[in-house]
Design a protein around this motif. Structure first.
Motif, short mmCIF file in Angstrom:
data_model
loop_
_atom_site.label_atom_id
_atom_site.label_comp_id
_atom_site.label_asym_id
_atom_site.label_seq_id
_atom_site.Cartn_x
_atom_site.Cartn_y
_atom_site.Cartn_z
N UNK A 105 0.69 -1.11 -0.05
CA UNK A 105 0.20 0.05 0.10
C UNK A 105 1.01 1.15 0.00
N UNK A 106 0.28 2.26 -0.59
CA UNK A 106 1.03 3.57 -0.70
C UNK A 106 0.14 4.73 0.04
N UNK A 107 0.55 5.45 0.90
CA UNK A 107 -0.18 6.58 1.50
C UNK A 107 0.63 7.89 1.45
N UNK A 108 0.28 8.84 0.67
CA UNK A 108 0.93 10.30 0.63
C UNK A 108 0.69 10.72 1.98
N UNK A 109 1.78 11.67 2.23
CA UNK A 109 1.56 12.33 3.59
C UNK A 109 0.69 13.79 3.37
N UNK A 110 0.45 13.98 4.80
CA UNK A 110 -0.59 15.10 4.76
C UNK A 110 0.04 16.44 4.68
N UNK A 111 -0.68 17.49 4.01
CA UNK A 111 -0.05 18.56 4.00
C UNK A 111 -0.07 19.41 5.06
N UNK A 112 0.86 20.47 5.58
CA UNK A 112 0.98 20.93 6.80
C UNK A 112 -0.14 22.05 6.97
N UNK A 113 -0.54 22.39 8.14
CA UNK A 113 -1.47 23.38 8.44
C UNK A 113 -0.69 24.69 8.38
N UNK A 114 -1.55 25.81 8.20
CA UNK A 114 -0.95 27.25 8.48
C UNK A 114 -1.92 28.09 8.94
N UNK A 115 -1.36 28.89 9.72
CA UNK A 115 -2.14 29.66 10.75
C UNK A 115 -1.38 31.10 11.02
N UNK A 116 -1.99 32.24 10.57
CA UNK A 116 -1.50 33.64 10.82
C UNK A 116 -2.28 34.34 11.73
N UNK A 117 -1.58 35.06 12.64
CA UNK A 117 -2.29 35.82 13.79
C UNK A 117 -2.02 37.49 13.60
N UNK A 118 -1.31 37.81 12.68
CA UNK A 118 -1.08 39.30 12.40
C UNK A 118 -1.38 39.74 10.83
N UNK A 119 -2.51 39.24 10.46
CA UNK A 119 -2.74 39.73 9.19
C UNK A 119 -2.64 39.16 7.97
N UNK A 120 -1.24 38.24 8.07
CA UNK A 120 -0.92 37.78 6.77
C UNK A 120 -1.59 36.69 6.15
N UNK A 121 -1.34 36.27 5.02
CA UNK A 121 -1.99 35.01 4.19
C UNK A 121 -1.49 33.69 4.91
N UNK A 122 -2.20 32.61 4.79
CA UNK A 122 -2.34 31.44 5.07
C UNK A 122 -2.36 30.37 3.90
N UNK A 123 -1.65 29.55 3.75
CA UNK A 123 -1.58 28.48 2.72
C UNK A 123 -1.29 27.27 3.25
#
Length: 245
Positions: A105-123
């Motif tokens: 079986x093959x399982x791709x890794x999960x993408x990391x979460x992104x959080x901003x608290x000072x108005x920047x963009x999060x992806x």
């Protein structure tokens, strides 16, 4: 004898008058540092009282302290302005890809979460792709979630694609959710595509949900496509929900 006495007295008077004139000239003008000439009255003024000297020293010290405080305040304001100009973006890392060539079986890794608290963009990071070449199951990684708390845009990561080439099942990863809490746009990540080439089932990943709480646009992620090429079931992923507050 009387004439000699008169001559001596006259000479003494002349010397006395000359000395008085010289002292008067010296006292009438005094040269000080910088080439300024002061009147005799200013030159002969009494020394400054200790209280006045102390007051001048304290005033000068307080003036220096105010200037130093003003400069520190200006530095803080400049730092604050720089901070506003550069709120800082956050980008989650992508999940790793997975490939098996001998039936596992093959399982791709999960993408990391992104959080901003000072108005920047999060992806959020994208989920990793998964590929099996000899019958094992393949599952794409999920996209990372994105959250902004002060007005930046949030974009959830895309789910990873899944492909099986020898009969195993394929399941695309789910797209990451996107949430903005102060007016930015939110876009859910797309679900990963699933493809089987030798009879296994294929299920596309679900699109990520999008939620905005103060006026921004919300766009749910697209569900992943599913394709089977040798008789297995194919189920496309669901599109993500969108909620604008």
């Amino acid at each position: 004898m009387q004439r000699n006495t008169e001559n001596v007295q006259n000479a003494q008077e002349i010397r006395t008058k000359r000395g008085f004139r010289l002292s008067t000239l010296v006292a009438s003008a005094v040269v000080v540092a910088g080439g300024i000439i002061l009147p005799a009255t200013a030159a002969s003024a009494g020394t400054m009282p200790d209280s006045a000297v102390t007051a001048m020293v304290v005033h000068h010290k307080n003036h220096d302290q105010k200037d130093h405080h003003k400069k520190d305040h200006q530095k803080k304001d400049h730092h604050k302005k720089d901070h506003k100009k550069n709120p800082g973006n956050a980008t989650g890392g992508n999940g790793g890809n997975a490939t098996t060539n001998g039936g596992g079986n093959a399982t791709g890794g999960n993408g990391g979460n992104a959080t901003t608290n000072g108005g920047g963009n999060a992806t959020g990071g994208n989920g990793g792709n998964a590929t099996t070449n000899k019958g094992g199951n393949a599952t794409g990684g999920n996209g990372g979630n994105a959250t902004t708390n002060k007005g930046g845009n949030a974009t959830g990561g895309n789910g990873g694609d899944a492909t099986t080439n020898a009969g195993g099942n394929a399941t695309g990863g789910d797209g990451g959710n996107a949430t903005t809490n102060k007016g930015g746009n939110a876009t859910g990540g797309d679900g990963g595509d699933a493809t089987t080439n030798a009879g296994g089932n294929a299920t596309g990943g679900d699109g990520g949900n999008a939620t905005t709480n103060q006026g921004g646009n919300a766009t749910g992620g697209d569900g992943g496509d599913a394709t089977t090429n040798a008789g297995g079931n194919a189920t496309g992923g669901d599109g993500g929900d969108a909620t604008a507050g």
